[in-house]
Design a protein around this motif. Structure first.
Motif, short mmCIF file in Angstrom:
data_model
loop_
_atom_site.label_atom_id
_atom_site.label_comp_id
_atom_site.label_asym_id
_atom_site.label_seq_id
_atom_site.Cartn_x
_atom_site.Cartn_y
_atom_site.Cartn_z
N MET A 1 40.11 40.45 63.18
CA MET A 1 41.44 40.99 62.94
C MET A 1 41.38 42.51 62.86
SD MET A 1 43.57 38.65 60.40
CE MET A 1 42.57 37.68 59.32
N THR A 2 42.42 43.13 63.39
CA THR A 2 42.55 44.58 63.32
C THR A 2 43.70 44.93 62.39
OG1 THR A 2 41.75 44.82 65.58
CG2 THR A 2 42.96 46.68 64.65
N TYR A 3 43.44 45.86 61.50
CA TYR A 3 44.44 46.31 60.54
C TYR A 3 44.86 47.73 60.87
CZ TYR A 3 43.10 42.33 57.69
OH TYR A 3 42.86 41.06 57.23
N THR A 4 46.11 48.07 60.55
CA THR A 4 46.60 49.43 60.70
C THR A 4 46.96 49.96 59.31
OG1 THR A 4 47.52 48.95 62.88
CG2 THR A 4 48.36 50.91 61.75
N LEU A 5 46.35 51.08 58.93
CA LEU A 5 46.68 51.78 57.69
C LEU A 5 47.50 53.01 58.04
CD1 LEU A 5 43.23 51.76 55.89
CD2 LEU A 5 45.14 50.22 55.50
N THR A 6 48.45 53.36 57.19
CA THR A 6 49.27 54.53 57.45
C THR A 6 49.31 55.42 56.21
OG1 THR A 6 51.32 53.45 56.76
CG2 THR A 6 50.74 53.30 59.09
N GLN A 7 49.54 56.67 56.46
CA GLN A 7 49.77 57.64 55.38
C GLN A 7 50.90 58.55 55.82
OE1 GLN A 7 48.23 57.98 52.22
NE2 GLN A 7 49.98 59.31 51.98
N ARG A 8 51.93 58.64 55.01
CA ARG A 8 53.07 59.51 55.30
C ARG A 8 52.97 60.79 54.49
NH1 ARG A 8 58.43 55.67 55.49
NH2 ARG A 8 57.76 54.46 57.31
N PHE A 9 53.56 61.84 55.05
CA PHE A 9 53.66 63.11 54.34
C PHE A 9 54.85 63.87 54.88
CE2 PHE A 9 51.00 63.96 57.98
CZ PHE A 9 51.24 65.27 58.36
N TRP A 10 55.19 64.95 54.25
CA TRP A 10 56.30 65.79 54.70
C TRP A 10 55.91 67.24 54.53
CZ3 TRP A 10 58.16 69.19 51.16
CH2 TRP A 10 57.90 68.91 49.83
N PHE A 11 56.63 68.09 55.26
CA PHE A 11 56.44 69.52 55.11
C PHE A 11 57.73 70.22 55.52
CE2 PHE A 11 54.90 68.27 59.26
CZ PHE A 11 55.38 69.23 60.14
N ASP A 12 57.96 71.36 54.91
CA ASP A 12 59.10 72.21 55.25
C ASP A 12 58.58 73.37 56.05
OD1 ASP A 12 61.12 70.76 53.83
OD2 ASP A 12 60.34 71.59 51.96
N ALA A 13 59.24 73.66 57.17
CA ALA A 13 58.77 74.75 58.02
C ALA A 13 59.94 75.30 58.82
CB ALA A 13 57.67 74.27 58.96
N ALA A 14 59.78 76.54 59.25
CA ALA A 14 60.78 77.20 60.09
C ALA A 14 60.21 77.43 61.48
CB ALA A 14 61.19 78.53 59.46
N VAL B 1 50.62 59.18 59.83
CA VAL B 1 49.36 59.05 60.55
C VAL B 1 48.89 57.60 60.41
CG1 VAL B 1 46.95 59.78 60.59
CG2 VAL B 1 48.75 61.45 60.12
N SER B 2 48.46 57.00 61.52
CA SER B 2 47.95 55.62 61.50
C SER B 2 46.50 55.59 61.94
CB SER B 2 48.77 54.73 62.43
OG SER B 2 50.11 54.67 62.03
N VAL B 3 45.75 54.73 61.28
CA VAL B 3 44.36 54.46 61.68
C VAL B 3 44.23 52.94 61.80
CG1 VAL B 3 43.45 56.53 60.57
CG2 VAL B 3 43.48 54.39 59.31
N GLN B 4 43.37 52.50 62.69
CA GLN B 4 43.17 51.07 62.89
C GLN B 4 41.70 50.72 62.80
OE1 GLN B 4 44.86 50.04 66.69
NE2 GLN B 4 46.81 49.51 65.76
N GLY B 5 41.44 49.49 62.42
CA GLY B 5 40.07 49.03 62.40
C GLY B 5 39.92 47.70 61.72
N THR B 6 38.70 47.31 61.59
CA THR B 6 38.33 46.07 60.91
C THR B 6 37.72 46.45 59.56
OG1 THR B 6 37.85 45.09 63.05
CG2 THR B 6 36.93 43.99 61.14
#
Length: 119
Positions: free
Chosen positions: A1-14, A38-43
Motif C-alpha cells: 500500500m502507498t500512503y500520501t502525507l500532506t502538510q499545509r502552510f500559508w504565507f503573506d507576500a506581495a 506539500v504531499s509525499v508518498q510512500g510505504t
C-alpha cells in the motif's frame, strides 16, 4: 500500500505581475495570502510505522515558508516571475532531496485561484 502525507502552510507576500488581463492592478505592488500543501508518498517503514516523520516534513516546510513569508516575491531571484506555477516549482525545488515530494499545491483562497504541480 502507498500512503500520501500532506502538510499545509500559508504565507503573506506581495508581488507585481505583467499580464494582459487585469493589467493595471497587476502591475502595481499588491499582496495575497497564499496557501500551500506539500504531499509525499510512500510505504511505511516497518520499524517506525511511518512513511516520513511528520516533524521532519514540518521542519522542511517551515524553512521554505520563511523564504516566502512577508517578502516581495519579485525580489526572489530563484523564483522567476511570481506566478502560482513558479511558486509550486520553487517550493518543490527547495524540498527536493530533503523529503520525497510528489506534489505541491499553491492557492489563493480569497479569489479562488490555484495550481497543482505533480512530480
Amino acid at each position: 500500500m502507498t500512503y500520501t502525507l500532506t502538510q499545509r502552510f500559508w504565507f503573506d507576500a506581495a508581488h507585481t505581475l505583467d499580464r494582459q488581463i487585469e493589467r493595471e492592478g497587476s502591475l502595481r505592488i499588491h499582496g495575497h495570502t497564499y496557501h500551500a500543501e506539500v504531499s509525499v508518498q510512500g510505504t511505511p517503514d516497518p520499524a517506525t510505522g511511518m512513511v516520513l516523520d511528520l516533524g521532519l516534513l514540518r521542519r522542511e516546510v517551515e524553512a521554505v515558508r520563511e523564504r516566502l513569508d512577508h517578502r516581495l516575491l519579485d525580489e526572489i531571484p530563484e523564483l522567476g516571475k511570481p506566478t502560482l506555477e513558479n511558486l509550486c516549482a520553487y517550493i518543490a525545488r527547495h524540498l527536493a532531496g530533503r523529503v520525497p515530494v510528489t506534489s505541491v499545491r499553491v492557492w489563493r483562497e480569497s479569489i479562488g485561484d490555484g495550481c497543482l504541480l505533480t512530480l
